[in-house]
Write an enzyme that holds these catalytic residues in place. Structure first.
Site, PDB file in Angstrom:
ATOM      1  N   GLU A 150      80.630  34.489  45.848  1.00 39.09           N
ATOM      2  CA  GLU A 150      81.140  33.574  46.725  1.00 39.09           C
ATOM      3  C   GLU A 150      82.093  32.518  46.665  1.00 39.09           C
ATOM      4  O   GLU A 150      82.071  31.438  46.784  1.00 39.09           O
ATOM      5  CB  GLU A 150      79.976  33.051  47.699  1.00 39.09           C
ATOM      6  N   ASN A 191      80.767  39.147  44.121  1.00 37.78           N
ATOM      7  CA  ASN A 191      80.156  39.554  45.139  1.00 37.78           C
ATOM      8  C   ASN A 191      80.215  38.489  46.235  1.00 37.78           C
ATOM      9  O   ASN A 191      80.526  37.231  46.104  1.00 37.78           O
ATOM     10  CB  ASN A 191      78.510  39.303  44.820  1.00 37.78           C
ATOM     11  N   HIS A 227      76.015  40.825  55.255  1.00 39.34           N
ATOM     12  CA  HIS A 227      74.952  40.117  56.195  1.00 39.34           C
ATOM     13  C   HIS A 227      75.735  40.000  57.398  1.00 39.34           C
ATOM     14  O   HIS A 227      76.632  39.235  57.788  1.00 39.34           O
ATOM     15  CB  HIS A 227      74.790  38.324  55.900  1.00 39.34           C
ATOM     16  N   GLU A 257      73.552  42.961  49.968  1.00 46.09           N
ATOM     17  CA  GLU A 257      72.615  42.308  50.389  1.00 46.09           C
ATOM     18  C   GLU A 257      72.558  42.353  52.074  1.00 46.09           C
ATOM     19  O   GLU A 257      72.434  41.432  52.945  1.00 46.09           O
ATOM     20  CB  GLU A 257      73.091  40.634  50.549  1.00 46.09           C
ATOM     21  N   ASP A 259      71.730  42.897  55.711  1.00 45.96           N
ATOM     22  CA  ASP A 259      70.628  42.692  56.890  1.00 45.96           C
ATOM     23  C   ASP A 259      71.561  42.506  58.261  1.00 45.96           C
ATOM     24  O   ASP A 259      72.819  42.242  58.247  1.00 45.96           O
ATOM     25  CB  ASP A 259      69.877  41.561  56.710  1.00 45.96           C
TER      26      ASP A 259
HETATM   27  C1  XIL Z   1      69.440  33.312  49.904  1.00 39.71           C
HETATM   28  C2  XIL Z   1      67.957  33.465  49.682  1.00 39.71           C
HETATM   29  O1  XIL Z   1      67.592  34.507  50.425  1.00 39.71           O
HETATM   30  C3  XIL Z   1      67.033  32.554  50.158  1.00 39.71           C
HETATM   31  O2  XIL Z   1      65.513  32.548  50.186  1.00 39.71           O
HETATM   32  C4  XIL Z   1      67.575  31.074  49.764  1.00 39.71           C
HETATM   33  O3  XIL Z   1      66.840  30.028  50.171  1.00 39.71           O
HETATM   34  C5  XIL Z   1      69.157  30.911  49.705  1.00 39.71           C
HETATM   35  O4  XIL Z   1      69.761  32.066  49.381  1.00 39.71           O
HETATM   36  N1  XIL Z   1      74.135  35.011  49.952  1.00 39.71           N
HETATM   37  C6  XIL Z   1      73.604  35.357  48.672  1.00 39.71           C
HETATM   38  C7  XIL Z   1      72.155  35.020  48.359  1.00 39.71           C
HETATM   39  O5  XIL Z   1      74.537  35.645  47.652  1.00 39.71           O
HETATM   40  O6  XIL Z   1      71.723  34.616  47.236  1.00 39.71           O
HETATM   41  C8  XIL Z   1      71.648  34.146  49.355  1.00 39.71           C
HETATM   42  O7  XIL Z   1      70.223  34.186  49.315  1.00 39.71           O
HETATM   43  C9  XIL Z   1      71.877  34.733  50.682  1.00 39.71           C
HETATM   44  C10 XIL Z   1      73.563  34.595  50.817  1.00 39.71           C
END
Ligand code: XIL
Length: 339
Positions: A150, A191, A227, A257, A259
């Site tokens: 990020e 990422n 996401h 990641e 969802d």
């Molecule tokens: C999130 C986790 O899922 C949570 O449990 C934590 O509190 C915060 O981080 N992008 C990412 C992940 O790269 O590391 C993040 O994970 C979600 C968004």
């Protein structure tokens, strides 16, 4: 006669186990695909069902939190590998691969680091030592690292962070070079979220990774976090086009990641779950079709432990198993497309 009956019974028993053996893991394996989920150490240690479903359905895992800077390196002179090791050991026992997440991020930094007043040289030394220590520790056990996470902000500029502010924009290439020095065999990824298709943010990421490639910085791929929302699904064409242009730079693209939130969608619960299933299906289809996508990782697998309700402070059901570990339509959609 009795023997024959026994044979028939054994055969039909075998067939029915084979039918229940239809799981994501075995289907993905046949396609040469890594299918993974983010995993929480505390839950893994407490819940047998969580462990069972994880090992049955996935051949890869990502530590959801325990390989981030703060949990791994809580004090300047102290590392805590134990909770991450639990996941690495579980992966080994169950013949799963591990994605390392993540070496450099603006988030999840320990207080000692954030509060310190570092010179550029000091912070470079801290980052180099952290990367060397962590990547060397998991050499041969982690197959790919999210080296930088990020680093591009939503307005497509470089995100403000301690790394950018103190070291400058070249912290990104330093991180990749140090990770490669620590383990020349591990794959290294950039990422990010909100950059799955074609937009100003993914254009900025493309420009960043192209410049890294042009300058022979060791980078193997780009992670698309994915996401997303069922009511605003990513365009399959645009995600495919983004994967293709990154592929033309010689880069792999992994879904890292995924969802799919449903709370903003309209309609009955059944309609929302169908819309969600369609997004999972379409993105899996895009990955399977792309030449440079062989890894598809979800950010968890059961709605019981999704980060989304905690993070957004409202209920949602973004994953492929419900709170009781029953497969949802999204699960069936993935099985169908993998089949
Ligand atoms: C999130 C986790 O899922 C949570 O449990 C934590 O509190 C915060 O981080 N992008 C990412 C992940 O790269 O590391 C993040 O994970 C979600 C968004």
């Amino acid at each position: 006669m009795l023997l024959a009956l026994g044979a028939v019974l054994t055969l039909s028993l075998m067939c029915s186990t084979q039918a229940t053996n239809l799981n994501l893991r075995s289907l993905a394996q046949k396609q040469g695909l890594n299918i993974g989920a983010a995993v929480l150490t505390g839950v893994l240690q407490k819940e047998p069902t969580y462990r069972r479903v994880l090992a049955r359905e996935f051949n890869m895992l990502t530590p959801e939190n325990h390989m981030k800077f703060k949990p791994l390196h809580p004090e300047r002179d102290r590392y805590d590998f134990a909770p991450a090791d639990v996941l690495v050991d579980f992966a080994k026992e169950n013949d799963m691969q591990v994605r390392g997440h993540t070496l450099v991020w603006h988030h999840s930094l320990p207080e000692w680091l954030e509060k310190g007043e570092w010179t550029r040289e000091e912070l470079m030394a801290i980052l180099q030592e952290h990367i060397y220590t962590v990547v060397e520790r998991y050499r041969g056990q982690v197959v790919e690292w999210d080296v930088v996470n990020e680093a591009i902000a939503d307005d497509a500029s470089l995100r403000k962070s301690i790394w950018l502010n103190v070291i400058g924009s070249d912290y990104i290439e330093m991180a990749f070079r140090w990770a490669h020095e620590a383990d020349p065999t591990v794959k290294l990824f950039y990422n990010d979220y909100g950059s799955e298709g074609i937009n100003s943010k993914s254009d900025a990421i493309y420009a960043l990774v192209k410049s890294l490639r042009d300058r022979h910085v060791p980078i193997d791929g780009v992670g698309l976090q994915m996401h997303v929302r069922a009511d605003k699904p990513p365009s399959a064409e645009k995600v495919a086009a983004n994967m293709k242009r990154l592929g033309e730079l010689g880069l792999e693209v992994h879904i890292t990641e995924m969802d799919v939130k449903i709370e903003h969608a309209t309609g009955t619960l059944e309609e929302k779950l169908t819309a969600q299933a369609n997004v999972y299906r379409d993105m899996m289809q895009v990955c399977l079709t792309a030449e440079n996508c062989d890894t598809f990782v979800l950010w968890g697998f059961t709605d019981l432990h999704s980060w989304i309700p905690r993070y957004l402070k409202q209920p949602d059901s973004p994953l492929i198993f419900d709170k009781f570990y029953n497969p949802k339509p999204a699960y069936d959609a993935l099985v169908e497309v993998l089949n």
